[in-house]
Design a protein around this motif. Sequence first.
Motif, PDB file in Angstrom:
ATOM      1  N   UNK A 174       0.832  -1.202   0.000  1.00 28.58           N
ATOM      2  CA  UNK A 174       0.000   0.000   0.000  1.00 28.58           C
ATOM      3  C   UNK A 174       0.866   1.252   0.000  1.00 28.58           C
ATOM      4  N   UNK A 175       0.347   2.323  -0.575  1.00 28.10           N
ATOM      5  CA  UNK A 175       1.004   3.626  -0.505  1.00 28.10           C
ATOM      6  C   UNK A 175       0.013   4.644   0.032  1.00 28.10           C
ATOM      7  N   UNK A 176       0.479   5.551   0.866  1.00 28.59           N
ATOM      8  CA  UNK A 176      -0.403   6.510   1.523  1.00 28.59           C
ATOM      9  C   UNK A 176      -1.054   7.472   0.531  1.00 28.59           C
ATOM     10  N   UNK A 177      -0.346   7.791  -0.557  1.00 29.67           N
ATOM     11  CA  UNK A 177      -0.850   8.820  -1.468  1.00 29.67           C
ATOM     12  C   UNK A 177      -1.770   8.267  -2.552  1.00 29.67           C
ATOM     13  N   UNK A 178      -2.073   6.991  -2.516  1.00 30.61           N
ATOM     14  CA  UNK A 178      -2.972   6.406  -3.516  1.00 30.61           C
ATOM     15  C   UNK A 178      -4.102   5.647  -2.826  1.00 30.61           C
ATOM     16  N   UNK A 179      -4.466   6.122  -1.628  1.00 34.54           N
ATOM     17  CA  UNK A 179      -5.410   5.367  -0.804  1.00 34.54           C
ATOM     18  C   UNK A 179      -6.743   5.138  -1.492  1.00 34.54           C
ATOM     19  N   UNK A 180      -7.342   6.170  -2.051  1.00 36.34           N
ATOM     20  CA  UNK A 180      -8.690   6.036  -2.609  1.00 36.34           C
ATOM     21  C   UNK A 180      -8.737   4.964  -3.689  1.00 36.34           C
ATOM     22  N   UNK A 181      -7.744   4.962  -4.577  1.00 36.41           N
ATOM     23  CA  UNK A 181      -7.713   3.968  -5.649  1.00 36.41           C
ATOM     24  C   UNK A 181      -7.435   2.574  -5.106  1.00 36.41           C
ATOM     25  N   UNK A 182      -6.404   2.446  -4.268  1.00 38.24           N
ATOM     26  CA  UNK A 182      -6.023   1.133  -3.751  1.00 38.24           C
ATOM     27  C   UNK A 182      -7.107   0.558  -2.849  1.00 38.24           C
ATOM     28  N   UNK A 183      -7.738   1.422  -2.062  1.00 31.62           N
ATOM     29  CA  UNK A 183      -8.819   0.966  -1.186  1.00 31.62           C
ATOM     30  C   UNK A 183      -9.968   0.400  -2.014  1.00 31.62           C
ATOM     31  N   UNK A 184     -10.335   1.057  -3.097  1.00 30.13           N
ATOM     32  CA  UNK A 184     -11.437   0.584  -3.931  1.00 30.13           C
ATOM     33  C   UNK A 184     -11.108  -0.752  -4.581  1.00 30.13           C
ATOM     34  N   UNK A 185      -9.864  -0.889  -5.062  1.00 35.00           N
ATOM     35  CA  UNK A 185      -9.450  -2.158  -5.680  1.00 35.00           C
ATOM     36  C   UNK A 185      -9.429  -3.272  -4.636  1.00 35.00           C
ATOM     37  N   UNK A 186      -8.898  -2.973  -3.455  1.00 35.63           N
ATOM     38  CA  UNK A 186      -8.820  -3.996  -2.411  1.00 35.63           C
ATOM     39  C   UNK A 186     -10.190  -4.413  -1.912  1.00 35.63           C
TER      40      UNK A 186
END
Length: 394
Positions: free
Chosen positions: A151-163
């Motif tokens: 995970x990266x802190x600056x891409x939370x919205x995208x990574x959270x949705x994919x996860x």
Amino acid sequence: MDDVAEAAPLLKIAVEKLRVGMFVDSMDGSNKQISIANAGQIHDRAAILKLRRSGISHVWVDVERSSNDSGLKMPVSNPTLAVKKLAKDRVTNIKHAKALMAEAKGLLQKVMSETFEGKMVEVEPFEDLADSMIVAVLRDPDALKCVSALRTKNAYLLEHSVNVAFLLVTFGGYLGLEREVLRKLAIGGFLHDVGKIRVDCNILNKPDKLSDEEFEQVKLHQNYAIEIMDKAQGVSQISKDICLMHHEKLDGTGYPRGLSGDDIPLYGRMSCIVDIFDALTAARCYKEAMSPARAFKMLLSLTPFHLDEALVYDFIRCVGVYPVGSLVELSDGRVGIVWESTPNNVLHPKVKCFYSNFQKRYTEVVIVDLQQSDFYIEKGISPSSLPVDPAPFY
């Protein structure tokens, strides 16, 4: 029946290692092969789940009669090579999973930008992406778990949705839901936070505690989502339930509609659990990532008033006490990534060790099978607690 040692054409495989397309010939029990009436190819994860719930730990698979994409196609006279191939495929599957995650984030970035400009959400690209994710989960869910742990802190919205999409597919597969339902779960997961594109990014990324007024602004993302979903074409009710109900609570204190009890359908209840778990285990600009074990305790503390208790326990069993991809510290101080785990032995997974917390240095990279070792897991840890970056070891 013949003794196990004489069953050369067949490969003995643990139930949790079964893959879609493998041909189950017989069950294993008391050092004997036991014939089964419904021998045949595994067509979906529900069949694997049924075997697991029946208490069956191992089965005998006919490699020759398994499908070409089952991961077993090689001479049946050398089953050891087949097992090694399964392990080697992990590296390839992780590469595929990384590519899939990158594709998903790229699509979400594009759709979020278009939504901000007032364009209507088109569901077709997400259907293709959902199908690819389902195939990846069926092929090797552990590979996706490893990738989702990065995970990266600056891409939370995208990574959270994919996860969330990935976790919903995995959870739905564990519950034995049909493939078409899994597709709708994935689409709902991808789109569940689409309304946040209209929330002030300074509030979303604020490093300090939100004021009451700011929190009300964040909650508005669900109202924006209602508007966006009403305009979207071809989005199923299941996907909408996930998008519009992941902040509802069983006692009616959630939002945006204050639904309670049976007014929140299964898929809405699932999304509440998955959304909270992934948010807790992600690092943000204002908080560190929580270990999965602590996140599970938090989920349980929210039952039965906010979350469905039976579903929370199902989710914990699905993900595992020490999920693949999570970081753990062993009893000798070594730190590693949970590399492989089985539902029948969740406390003794295989761990890829690379660092020593005692010696404060890198160690030889080795896979430690805790089922065959005197070492044990001391605790789960978060990436932020390490003075080194674990990412290269995934």
